[in-house]
Design an enzyme around this catalytic site. Structure first.
Site, PDB file in Angstrom:
ATOM      1  N   LYS A  52       0.837  -1.203   0.000  1.00 39.74           N
ATOM      2  CA  LYS A  52       0.000   0.000   0.000  1.00 39.74           C
ATOM      3  C   LYS A  52       0.874   1.256   0.000  1.00 39.74           C
ATOM      4  CE  LYS A  52      -3.878  -2.474   2.088  1.00 39.74           C
ATOM      5  NZ  LYS A  52      -4.702  -2.807   3.246  1.00 39.74           N
ATOM      6  N   GLN A  96      -4.952  -2.014   9.496  1.00 36.38           N
ATOM      7  CA  GLN A  96      -4.842  -3.315   8.831  1.00 36.38           C
ATOM      8  C   GLN A  96      -5.410  -4.427   9.722  1.00 36.38           C
ATOM      9  OE1 GLN A  96      -3.836  -3.632   5.645  1.00 36.38           O
ATOM     10  NE2 GLN A  96      -4.145  -5.838   5.669  1.00 36.38           N
ATOM     11  N   ASP A 119     -11.209   2.528   3.902  1.00 36.54           N
ATOM     12  CA  ASP A 119     -11.514   1.093   3.764  1.00 36.54           C
ATOM     13  C   ASP A 119     -13.008   0.875   3.552  1.00 36.54           C
ATOM     14  OD1 ASP A 119      -9.493  -0.838   3.764  1.00 36.54           O
ATOM     15  OD2 ASP A 119      -9.130  -0.625   5.914  1.00 36.54           O
TER      16      ASP A 119
HETATM   17  N1  GUN Z   1      -7.185  -7.244   5.789  1.00 32.74           N
HETATM   18  C1  GUN Z   1      -7.512  -7.918   4.667  1.00 32.74           C
HETATM   19  N2  GUN Z   1      -8.043  -7.093   3.746  1.00 32.74           N
HETATM   20  C2  GUN Z   1      -8.066  -5.859   4.305  1.00 32.74           C
HETATM   21  C3  GUN Z   1      -8.499  -4.595   3.837  1.00 32.74           C
HETATM   22  O1  GUN Z   1      -9.002  -4.424   2.717  1.00 32.74           O
HETATM   23  N3  GUN Z   1      -8.339  -3.551   4.712  1.00 32.74           N
HETATM   24  C4  GUN Z   1      -7.813  -3.728   5.961  1.00 32.74           C
HETATM   25  N4  GUN Z   1      -7.709  -2.646   6.750  1.00 32.74           N
HETATM   26  N5  GUN Z   1      -7.389  -4.898   6.414  1.00 32.74           N
HETATM   27  C5  GUN Z   1      -7.517  -5.949   5.582  1.00 32.74           C
END
Ligand code: GUN
Length: 290
Positions: A52, A96, A119
């Site tokens: 990211k 995350q 998100d």
């Molecule tokens: N863990 C797995 N996929 C995601 C996501 O799209 N966002 C976040 N914050 N954690 C994740």
């Protein structure tokens, strides 16, 4: 069979975002800024956050990674979120997932300011998604919709079976596919671990979206000839022949399923890069909405 190429599709999106960032900077504004909160040392989560950050750099966004110890208390994490909610320099942030067991994920999601929730996990954004109002659509479902849109895959009137009912993927993609949009307008069935006659149900799918978290769960005898198969699964499986010591395995038995499909995604270069590109789109939106 045609492979749905998330790598090239996401590159296209990143190029579009780069142009927007150039215009923002040319107007004398600061670029969009994403923050990522990473709690603990989970290898997969560390990788996802690193990607990211790399993506942000590539399109000209600012980014900040906040690494917190595995032992942090829920209260301390909530305080950090409150800080980010009020930080004028940060347009959007993510925490995350998964989080360590002693932290309640719902409490964390509820603490995030919906305007910065890139998100798209918090109740206001999920509610807006269901109502078809402007929102941040969570990254994986949005990435799948972009992949279908940009590959001009017909979804109207088709039977779409979604395997999995998670808040992050299964539930929102089922809503999006059923909405009066293009892509969308599908007749959606959401299936899960308690669904009866799963094989027959999958066999009736024109579009099969698999987010069930079980490696190679979907076999060739569960797929209709000519179906579109989207594999969201990504599980690390030990593999001593790899430098990393593992390989990623999807929820679909790709080797045997692929020849039955009109279109299919592969575990690498499929949905993953689209998810990453969608987070960038949401962060750009957060910057525009300030
Ligand atoms: N863990 C797995 N996929 C995601 C996501 O799209 N966002 C976040 N914050 N954690 C994740």
């Amino acid at each position: 069979m045609q492979l749905l190429d998330g790598t090239s599709c996401s590159k296209e999106i990143r190029e579009e975002i780069k142009k927007d960032v150039n215009s923002i900077v040319a107007r004398g504004e600061r670029p969009p800024h994403l923050a990522a909160v990473l709690v603990g040392n989970d290898g997969a989560s560390q990788n996802y956050v690193a990607f990211k950050v790399k993506d942000c750099k590539e399109v000209g966004f600012d980014s900040t990674t906040i690494r917190l110890d595995e032992t942090i208390t829920e209260k301390e994490l909530l305080n950090k979120i409150e800080e980010l909610n009020h930080d004028e320099k940060i347009d959007g942030f993510i925490v995350q997932l998964p989080l360590p067991k002693h932290i309640n994920e719902n409490n964390v999601i509820l603490a995030i300011n919906s305007k910065k929730d890139v998100d798209g996990f918090c109740p206001e954004n999920v509610g807006n998604l269901v109502l078809g109002l402007p929102t941040y659509i969570s990254a994986t479902p949005n990435g799948i919709m972009e992949l279908l849109r940009r590959n001009k895959i017909e979804t109207e009137g088709k039977h779409c079976v979604v395997l999995g009912r998670s808040n992050i993927v299964g539930t929102p993609i089922a809503v999006l596919m059923s909405r009066n949009t293009a892509p969308g307008n599908a007749t959606v069935t959401m299936a899960h671990s308690r669904t009866k006659n799963l094989k027959e149900l999958c066999l009736s799918a024109d579009i099969l979206i698999v987010a069930i978290g079980k490696t190679e769960f979907v076999k060739a005898d569960m797929v209709k000839l000519g179906a579109v198969v989207i594999d969201v699964g990504q599980t690390r499986v030990p593999d001593s022949s790899k430098k990393t010591g593992f390989r990623n395995v999807g929820d679909v038995d790709f080797g045997n399923v692929k020849d039955k499909c009109s279109y299919i995604t592969y575990v690498t270069g499929g949905v993953g890069p689209m998810t990453r590109a969608s987070l960038l789109q949401n962060t750009l939106k957060a910057h525009q909405r300030r």
